[in-house]
Design a protein around this motif. Structure first.
Motif, short mmCIF file in Angstrom:
data_model
loop_
_atom_site.label_atom_id
_atom_site.label_comp_id
_atom_site.label_asym_id
_atom_site.label_seq_id
_atom_site.Cartn_x
_atom_site.Cartn_y
_atom_site.Cartn_z
N UNK A 356 0.97 -1.30 0.21
CA UNK A 356 0.30 -0.13 0.06
C UNK A 356 1.09 1.00 -0.15
N UNK A 357 1.04 1.97 -0.84
CA UNK A 357 1.88 3.24 -1.21
C UNK A 357 1.77 4.33 0.45
N UNK A 358 2.41 5.04 0.87
CA UNK A 358 2.27 6.28 0.87
C UNK A 358 1.18 6.78 1.71
N UNK A 359 0.68 7.29 2.25
CA UNK A 359 -0.46 7.79 2.75
C UNK A 359 -1.02 8.40 3.71
N UNK A 360 -2.48 9.58 3.68
CA UNK A 360 -2.59 10.37 5.00
C UNK A 360 -1.32 10.66 5.89
N UNK A 361 -1.67 10.80 7.18
CA UNK A 361 -0.55 11.57 8.01
C UNK A 361 -0.44 11.01 9.19
N UNK A 362 0.24 11.49 10.40
CA UNK A 362 0.35 11.05 11.51
C UNK A 362 1.19 11.57 12.84
N UNK A 363 0.19 12.12 13.38
CA UNK A 363 1.28 13.09 14.38
C UNK A 363 2.40 12.13 15.11
N UNK A 364 3.40 12.53 15.51
CA UNK A 364 4.79 12.14 16.18
C UNK A 364 4.40 12.63 17.79
N UNK A 365 6.19 12.21 18.51
CA UNK A 365 5.66 13.22 19.13
C UNK A 365 6.54 14.94 19.41
N UNK A 366 6.30 15.03 20.26
CA UNK A 366 7.39 16.70 19.59
C UNK A 366 8.60 16.43 19.74
N UNK A 367 9.19 17.61 18.98
CA UNK A 367 11.03 17.87 18.39
C UNK A 367 11.20 17.56 20.07
N UNK A 368 12.50 18.11 19.59
CA UNK A 368 13.43 18.56 20.95
C UNK A 368 12.97 19.90 21.23
N UNK A 369 12.52 20.78 20.05
CA UNK A 369 12.19 22.45 20.60
C UNK A 369 10.29 22.35 20.91
N UNK A 370 9.79 21.14 21.38
CA UNK A 370 8.97 20.86 22.28
C UNK A 370 7.58 21.21 21.23
N UNK A 371 8.01 20.83 19.83
CA UNK A 371 6.21 21.79 19.03
C UNK A 371 6.12 20.25 18.47
#
Length: 404
Positions: A356-371
């Motif tokens: 299945x080709x990449x599709x949609x999106x997914x949240x990731x944990x915040x980066x080092x900057x907290x964003x």
């Protein structure tokens, strides 16, 4: 807690309405077993790209080199998966493997790892580039190992990709998505880049090579009957899940269904190529694989070295082809295939093809900057791949006993 353990405990979700738990059940991205890192340098384990560097690293002088040369034969041609197959080709491979004569002081393997990156901003005009690394290993009769690693000149993936690259002006520098949000990788193309001769580095002290925890001496004593071999392998303890709520090791036998088959096939692949396994153990590995549910033989394919073999398709669509580091972040699914030569009883290539080709999106944990961060399709190295196209591979150029 090391980086991998931390990654295994990440909790990611979709930025769509579908719940993470339902997504996990549908795609198996939480539970798909990854290939365990072995005694040599693991492939793309702690970095999103090998042979690709972020723009910041370029300023520091790091460089990845690609070649504009391409074999006119499309490497790794995709083959439609078949639902039938009685495993006879695996039994033929077992018979051939059993006839081998293990002469030599060292078991030498040369493995080439490749990842196929999409270059460009649109599906209509993109082209694919194959980024490669080479790993050599020499394991002596005493189990001690010497290793060598080299970045190989990469190249456009097919003749068609080479033509597109040339129409784009044959650029010596291209940007590609790295698999991390907001991070761009840079590829440098240089057709004249030399690849140096191997410079083996012996392991220090009295340490011996290990393959899924097994020493060469233990591998030499493995059962040569397929059911007995399977029973022994089921007792191996490792981190079989790419994503798990616990980071501890567990016996392979604790897995069920397609997960168990996939993990057994991974260990069988090590016995057939990486490890100095006796011929009868290799034959037992082929016979064990032939008896596993969901394993299908059918069709032929050409591997990246131009060798033709029979395709063996394994069950379980998974999200782990780019390594444990990126396993929790994939947006597509992939199927593992082998290419074998039944006439010689050798494993030529393991590859992951897009299901299945990449599709949609997914949240990731915040980066080092907290964003907050989110993974999107445009972040994926294989965002323009179609079903059946190769995403990554491991090819065994050499797997033999030698006195050198």
């Amino acid at each position: 807690m090391d980086e991998i353990d931390a990654l295994r405990q990440m909790r990611t979700t979709l930025a769509q309405e579908e719940s993470p738990d339902r997504l996990a059940l549908r795609t198996n991205w939480r539970s798909a077993p990854a290939r365990t890192p072995r005694s040599r340098t693991p492939r793309r384990l702690t970095l999103p790209l090998m042979g690709v560097v972020a723009a910041g690293a370029v300023a520091a002088g790091s460089m990845a080199v690609l070649s504009g040369h391409s074999d006119p034969r499309p490497p790794g041609r995709s083959v439609p998966l078949r639902t039938g197959g009685d495993g006879n080709v695996l039994l033929a491979a077992a018979t051939s493997a059993e006839k081998a004569t293990p002469n030599g002081a060292y078991w030498h393997t040369r493995r080439i790892d490749g990842t196929i990156y999409d270059v460009g901003t649109a599906r209509a005009d993109h082209y694919k580039v194959d980024s490669r690394q080479q790993y050599d290993s020499w394991v002596g009769r005493d189990g001690r190992e010497s290793r060598n690693y080299a970045d190989l000149p990469a190249r456009p993936w097919t003749a068609q990709d080479k033509a597109k690259w040339q129409r784009a002006g044959s650029p010596m520098k291209v940007d590609v998505p790295s698999g991390d949000p907001g991070v761009v990788g840079t590829l440098f193309l240089d057709a004249k880049s030399p690849v140096g001769a191997p410079r083996p580095r012996p392991m220090k002290g009295g340490e011996v090579a290990r393959f899924y925890g097994m020493t060469p001496a233990q591998i030499a004593k493995l059962p040569t009957e397929p059911k007995a071999l399977e029973k022994t392998l089921l007792a191996l303890r490792d981190r079989w899940h790419a994503y798990s709520s616990t980071a501890g090791k567990e016996p392979l036998g604790s897995l069920r269904g397609e997960e168990r088959v996939r993990a057994l096939s991974d260990v069988a692949g090590v016995l057939l190529a990486d490890a100095p396994a006796p011929p009868k153990v290799r034959a037992a590995a082929f016979r064990m694989l032939a008896a596993l549910p969901g394993v299908r033989a059918g069709g032929t394919a050409t591997d990246p070295l131009g060798r033709t073999g029979t395709v063996i398709s394994l069950p379980l669509e998974t999200t782990v082809p780019l390594g444990i580091y990126t396993a929790p972040k994939q947006l597509g699914t992939y199927r593992r295939q082998w290419i074998i030569d039944p006439g010689t009883g050798t494993l030529l290539t393991m590859r992951d093809v897009v299901a299945t080709p990449p599709h949609g999106s997914r949240r990731l944990p915040p980066g080092d900057d907290g964003k907050p961060r989110a993974l999107r399709v445009q972040d994926m190295p294989d965002r323009f791949h179609r079903p059946g196209e190769v995403s990554s591979y491991e090819v065994y150029a050499v797997a033999e006993w030698t006195n050198s």
